[in-house]
Scaffold this active site. Structure first.
Site, mmCIF file in Angstrom:
data_model
loop_
_atom_site.group_PDB
_atom_site.id
_atom_site.type_symbol
_atom_site.label_atom_id
_atom_site.label_comp_id
_atom_site.label_asym_id
_atom_site.label_seq_id
_atom_site.Cartn_x
_atom_site.Cartn_y
_atom_site.Cartn_z
ATOM 1 N N ASP A 22 41.351 37.007 50.742
ATOM 2 C CA ASP A 22 42.105 37.092 49.438
ATOM 3 C C ASP A 22 42.594 36.106 48.734
ATOM 4 O OD1 ASP A 22 44.236 40.273 51.108
ATOM 5 O OD2 ASP A 22 41.927 40.099 50.230
ATOM 6 N N TYR B 103 40.126 35.461 46.180
ATOM 7 C CA TYR B 103 40.288 36.214 44.984
ATOM 8 C C TYR B 103 41.326 36.048 44.067
ATOM 9 C CZ TYR B 103 40.267 40.612 42.350
ATOM 10 O OH TYR B 103 40.052 41.488 41.316
ATOM 11 N N SER C 65 52.426 47.962 38.009
ATOM 12 C CA SER C 65 52.849 47.098 38.935
ATOM 13 C C SER C 65 53.669 46.017 38.220
ATOM 14 C CB SER C 65 51.666 46.299 39.613
ATOM 15 O OG SER C 65 50.733 46.087 38.663
ATOM 16 N N LYS D 93 63.539 42.416 45.527
ATOM 17 C CA LYS D 93 62.350 43.375 45.673
ATOM 18 C C LYS D 93 62.106 43.915 47.063
ATOM 19 C CE LYS D 93 57.331 42.778 44.460
ATOM 20 N NZ LYS D 93 56.846 43.636 45.429
ATOM 21 N N LYS E 210 64.543 41.598 35.363
ATOM 22 C CA LYS E 210 64.104 42.677 34.115
ATOM 23 C C LYS E 210 65.115 42.124 33.011
ATOM 24 C CE LYS E 210 63.622 46.525 37.415
ATOM 25 N NZ LYS E 210 64.180 47.720 38.125
ATOM 26 N N LYS F 186 58.265 35.879 43.760
ATOM 27 C CA LYS F 186 57.504 36.320 45.272
ATOM 28 C C LYS F 186 58.065 34.811 46.326
ATOM 29 C CE LYS F 186 55.622 39.360 46.225
ATOM 30 N NZ LYS F 186 53.916 39.706 45.958
#
Length: 672
Positions: A34, A37, A83, A115, A286, A310
């Site tokens: 992953d 990618y 997303s 989150k 946001k 993250k």
């Protein structure tokens, strides 16, 4: 870079990413980690953001990821459940803030929210009554999970006001509930869940709502759709209104004005993360004003007014004690780091794959080094870097072996591969791995003939190749460690049953390079017999849909070996079927279009009481299903017998529909 160079790099990136995505989601054969990618995907985004006129319709950036699984009614989202874009550093976050504020030419207020690491859901209410709940799915089409959501106490069935609204949020499993569930499952001999998110996802997609109700799931609602219709102007106002209606909202949310306040919120969340009663994997930022959100809008994939920061992955330092090399079925020799055990993301880790010699050289990992270890995707242990400051002065560069660790043969690189291979056909490790593969469930399915038994048989010189399996006797088997009469008879029965397999299992079991179970099936359908396949030329094979020259060359080269032809003769003399016994895909489609299994990707696991695994597989294929051997994100259905094991666990983790044997038999009877 010149414009031409940019266009060429973009084309190459799109081709790679689309190919890797196809391997992962369609073929069940991912060829890259992953992290590889993600690295290429980030580069694609960088180039496309700098050159928006070069974005093409087939670019991976224009797709919303995900897949709708079968088993629940499909639901269209009137407003897509997009997303969020990700950032991984405060510097990237500042860039997002500047880009957003420049687009509206004003300073903005923001809503900072935790989150939650769970499963996104959408809830619809009419006149204050809960009428529908669904999963995100692929963002455009989800699944109706209303009945399961009704079992969650945090979701109000009727609101405090008779409003007609759609809200979105996250379904999660509290840490305490997760520990209790796994403790109970372990005591009952069931497989445990890897983490709370997987447990929540698996629980929410149970066909039996009683199971969902027993899992103590909860929710946080974080967004109100079309707030302007109710005169609500900001995210904070919406959260307050949601709470007043009876929804559970996260009270850690905070309205902020400056980047210093945002960073303080991130730092606080990072410090409190381990002590929260639920898992979080970052914070969401946001634009506070709904007018601003409406003004800047969305891309195809993500909103422009929100971003997810993250957290970096959990990382620990440990020491490399040794580097071991193991030989696989195809001769690939793989290095593995053996380390001092450390606890990482809740599990003890003492080994990590080093993939190939190039990876080992690039990281310059040495025995005795202190390294930083994390879990890629929170699952796979991976060394991220060497702590050079702790490297000792007498440290020496690790020397890549030139000889096979098992047989001493010279190791080689084939076709510019990064992998090292042992190509000695008599290598003990290679032979034993080949025997194990031949007997495996997806190949000849010889139950009871696993690695431990094969090790004994080979070491005692009872078998030297796959044909030798069919010469084994009761007298030989009874001499094996912990082998009694029943075990010997059961294994002989399994060996005898395997003689009657259709040749797609044999083709796969022989371990021809580049030939997986899917390709083996295609070859069997086209050539009908092993004799025909053995005579086939590469040019001919290459013309078959989805195969190509690489597979054609590999098959022709395999059967050009005189030892292989001798092996086929031995298998024929042993009574092994060398003909195709199944229906072609065209024949299956003609007779299966009305079946509820038509078009499904199905996995069988565990012990079936009523019928043989081969019978179930044949019936499913005759009714249009594609039966595969491993569970992945593309699996539609798992049929689970007794002692289902890891495949059932993985299916639950991936939210795959599960059917027990009784349900399967009932469905068979209805369709027969």
């Amino acid at each position: 870079m010149s414009q031409k160079d940019i266009e060429m790099e973009l084309k190459e990136l799109r081709n790679k990413l689309n190919r890797w995505s196809n391997e992962y989601y369609v073929l069940d054969t991912p060829s890259v980690e992953d992290s590889v990618y993600d690295k290429h995907y980030q580069r694609l985004l960088e180039l496309e953001q700098a050159n928006p006129d070069l974005v093409t319709a087939d670019s991976p950036s224009q797709r919303v990821g995900g897949k709708v699984l079968s088993g629940f009614t499909k639901v269209s989202h009137d407003i897509p459940m997009l997303s969020l874009g990700d950032v991984f550093s405060k510097e990237e976050l500042i860039e997002f803030l500047e880009r957003l504020e420049n687009s509206v030419e004003q300073k903005l207020d923001y809503s900072c929210e935790l989150k939650i690491d769970g499963l996104a859901i959408s809830l619809t209410y009419e006149n204050g009554k809960f009428i529908k709940g669904s999963t995100r799915g692929n963002g455009v089409i989800g699944e109706d999970i209303t009945e399961n959501l009704k079992t969650i106490k945090a979701i109000p069935m009727e609101l405090n006001e008779p409003v007609s609204i759609e809200v979105r949020g996250e379904c999660y499993m509290p840490k305490k509930s997760f520990v209790e569930l796994n403790t109970k499952r372990e005591a009952e001999g069931q497989a445990v869940f890897a983490n709370p998110r997987n447990a929540a996802a698996g629980s929410l997609r149970q066909l039996d709502t009683k199971i969902t109700a027993s899992r103590n799931l909860s929710t946080f609602i974080y967004y109100l759709m079309e707030p302007e219709k109710l005169g609500i102007k900001t995210q904070t106002e919406a959260l307050n209104k949601l709470e007043s209606w009876g929804f559970k909202v996260n009270n850690e949310s905070k309205q902020v004005k400056t980047k210093e306040e945002i960073f303080a919120y991130i730092d606080k969340a990072t410090d409190q993360r381990a002590n929260l009663p639920y898992d979080i994997d970052g914070i969401v930022l946001k634009a506070e004003s709904f007018a601003v959100q409406s003004q800047v809008g969305n891309t195809v994939k993500v909103p422009r007014w929100a971003i997810a920061y993250k957290f970096p992955p959990d990382e620990q330092e440990t020491k490399v004690l040794d580097i071991e090399w193991t030989v696989g079925r195809t001769g690939v020799v793989t290095p593995t780091a053996v380390m001092e055990p450390v606890t990482l993301a809740g599990t003890t880790v003492a080994r990590a794959s080093l993939h190939n010699p190039d990876y080992l050289k690039e990281k310059d990992i040495r025995i005795g080094d202190t390294v930083k270890l994390h879990k890629a995707g929170d699952i796979i242990p991976e060394i991220s870097e060497v702590v050079l400051a702790k490297r000792t002065e007498d440290s020496v560069e690790y020397q890549i072996p030139t000889e096979c660790p098992e047989c001493g043969a010279k190791l080689v690189h084939l076709d510019d591969e990064v992998a090292l291979r042992c190509i000695n056909p008599q290598c003990p490790a290679l032979v034993k791995e080949s025997l194990t593969h031949f007997a495996s469930r997806n190949a000849m399915d010889i139950r009871g003939l696993g690695p431990r038994i094969i090790e004994q048989l080979y070491n005692r010189e009872m078998i030297k190749d796959v044909a030798g399996i069919y010469s084994l006797t009761f007298e030989q088997l009874i001499t094996l460690d912990k082998f009694k009469e029943k075990s010997a008879n059961n294994l002989l029965t399994a060996i005898d049953n395997s003689r009657n397999n259709s040749i797609e299992r044999l083709i796969f079991g022989l371990g021809i390079r580049h030939v997986g179970a899917k390709v083996a099936r295609i070859l069997a359908e086209n050539y009908k017999s092993m004799d025909n396949l053995a005579k086939a030329k590469s040019d001919e094979i290459s013309t078959i849909d989805s195969l190509g020259k690489i597979i054609g060359d590999s098959v022709e080269m395999y059967f050009a070996d005189e030892h292989v032809m001798e092996l086929l003769d031995e298998l024929r003399q042993a009574g092994v079927n060398l003909e195709f016994l199944g229906k072609t895909r065209e024949e299956q489609l003609e007779s299966s279009t009305d079946s509820s299994f038509n078009g499904l990707r199905v996995v069988l696991t565990g012990t079936l009481d009523t019928l043989k695994r081969s019978e179930a597989k044949s019936w499913l294929e005759a009714h249009g299903a594609k039966v595969t051997g491993s569970v992945s994100k593309k699996t539609d259905l798992l049929i689970a017998g007794h002692d289902a094991g890891s495949k059932l666990t993985k299916a639950q983790e991936l939210n795959v529909r599960v059917m027990n044997e009784a349900e399967f038999i009932q469905q068979m009877e209805e369709e027969s």
